[in-house]
Design an enzyme around this catalytic site. Structure first.
Site, short mmCIF file in Angstrom:
data_model
loop_
_atom_site.label_atom_id
_atom_site.label_comp_id
_atom_site.label_asym_id
_atom_site.label_seq_id
_atom_site.Cartn_x
_atom_site.Cartn_y
_atom_site.Cartn_z
N TYR A 39 0.98 -1.12 0.05
CA TYR A 39 0.18 -0.02 -0.02
C TYR A 39 0.94 1.18 0.04
O TYR A 39 0.36 2.34 -0.33
CB TYR A 39 -0.90 0.04 1.21
CG TYR A 39 -1.89 -1.01 1.46
CD1 TYR A 39 -2.28 -1.98 0.23
CD2 TYR A 39 -2.64 -1.04 2.52
CE1 TYR A 39 -3.10 -2.91 0.38
CE2 TYR A 39 -3.82 -2.15 2.56
CZ TYR A 39 -3.97 -3.02 1.53
OH TYR A 39 -4.85 -4.04 1.43
N HIS A 97 0.18 -11.72 1.94
CA HIS A 97 -0.77 -11.03 1.16
C HIS A 97 -1.42 -11.59 0.04
O HIS A 97 -2.55 -11.68 -0.01
CB HIS A 97 -0.06 -9.60 0.67
CG HIS A 97 -1.03 -8.61 0.51
ND1 HIS A 97 -0.88 -7.20 0.42
CD2 HIS A 97 -2.12 -8.58 0.10
CE1 HIS A 97 -1.82 -6.60 0.10
NE2 HIS A 97 -2.55 -7.24 -0.07
#
Length: 267
Positions: A39, A97
């Site tokens: 991110y 992830h």
């Protein structure tokens, strides 16, 4: 240890936008914050937390290891970098992830490194994200039953993932729903609008309450303080059995995210 049922997501939020969102959320009473290495906002999240004045002991911070850092010699060093950005000695939850089946690092290698990170005290709990049933089973085999705290997956009224959710429930693994509003698509749904009107609630509150009532954790994001406050109220909304059955009928396998090379074969 358990996973908070309601938290703040920070996907796609960067710079001052994510700082403002996190600070507003913490002021409103949020205590769980979800971020990830990819991110590119861990530093801003850390800044916002520091400036909020909320004690670290009251917070539940989640971050996720990106695929470039799955190798045994990279995972823990990359986590230490994340911790420095987040201005904390540990995260409460660390996730892989994406399974990224073709990236050259075996599941056993990165799950073993995740378990080591927990042993070192760099994370309180470990889990996975975007794993199907078979890969979750393999992860459990590596780290042991009871060690996978959650599987964070895309899940909304349009993508209910009931087979995976049932398996995770059997294993005692919390389902964390991301994109519970399907990129905002459910906000235009006439059935959800009808249920919302009946409860004098927003459609977002209905979708979030639906997930919460199924026992899932949710991590909606917003850049608007009023939406952050409104979303929190979903925790107090009780949907009827009929409401839940109607929402179940909205299933359409409406997946929004499935990146090539990262995603598994979905159940």
């Amino acid at each position: 240890m358990s996973i908070p049922s309601f938290g703040l997501g920070t996907f796609r939020l960067t710079g001052q936008t994510v700082i403002d969102s996190v600070k507003a959320a913490l002021e409103l009473g949020y205590r769980a914050i979800d971020t990830a290495q990819i991110y590119k906002n861990e530093g801003e999240v850390g800044q916002a937390i520091a400036e909020s004045g909320v004690p670290r002991s009251e917070l539940f911070i989640t971050t996720k290891i990106w695929v470039d850092n799955y190798a045994a010699d990279k995972l823990i060093p990359s986590l230490r970098e994340s911790l420095a950005k987040l201005r904390t000695d540990y995260v409460d939850l660390l996730l892989i992830h994406w399974p990224a089946p073709g990236n050259g690092v075996a599941l056993g290698e990165y799950m073993t490194a995740m378990a080591e990170a927990k042993l070192l005290g760099l994370t309180r709990q470990i889990g996975v994200s975007n794993f199907n049933i078979e890969l979750t089973r393999q992860a459990i085999e590596v780290v042991g039953k009871g060690e996978i705290a959650t599987n964070q997956v895309e899940l909304s009224p349009y993508l209910q993932n009931s087979k995976l959710a049932a398996y995770l429930n059997e294993q005692g693994i919390t389902v964390t729903s991301y994109m519970t509003l399907a990129y905002g698509k459910v906000l235009k749904d006439p059935l959800l609008a009808k249920i919302a009107a009946k409860h004098k609630a927003t459609i977002a509150q209905v979708a979030l309450a639906w997930a919460l009532q199924l026992g899932y954790a949710v991590i909606p994001s917003s850049t608007q303080r009023e939406n952050l406050a409104s979303n929190l109220l979903a925790q107090g909304l009780r949907l009827s059995a009929d409401d839940m059955a109607q929402i179940a009928s909205l299933e359409r396998n409406g997946r929004e995210v499935s990146p090539d090379g990262l995603a598994p074969e979905w159940d």
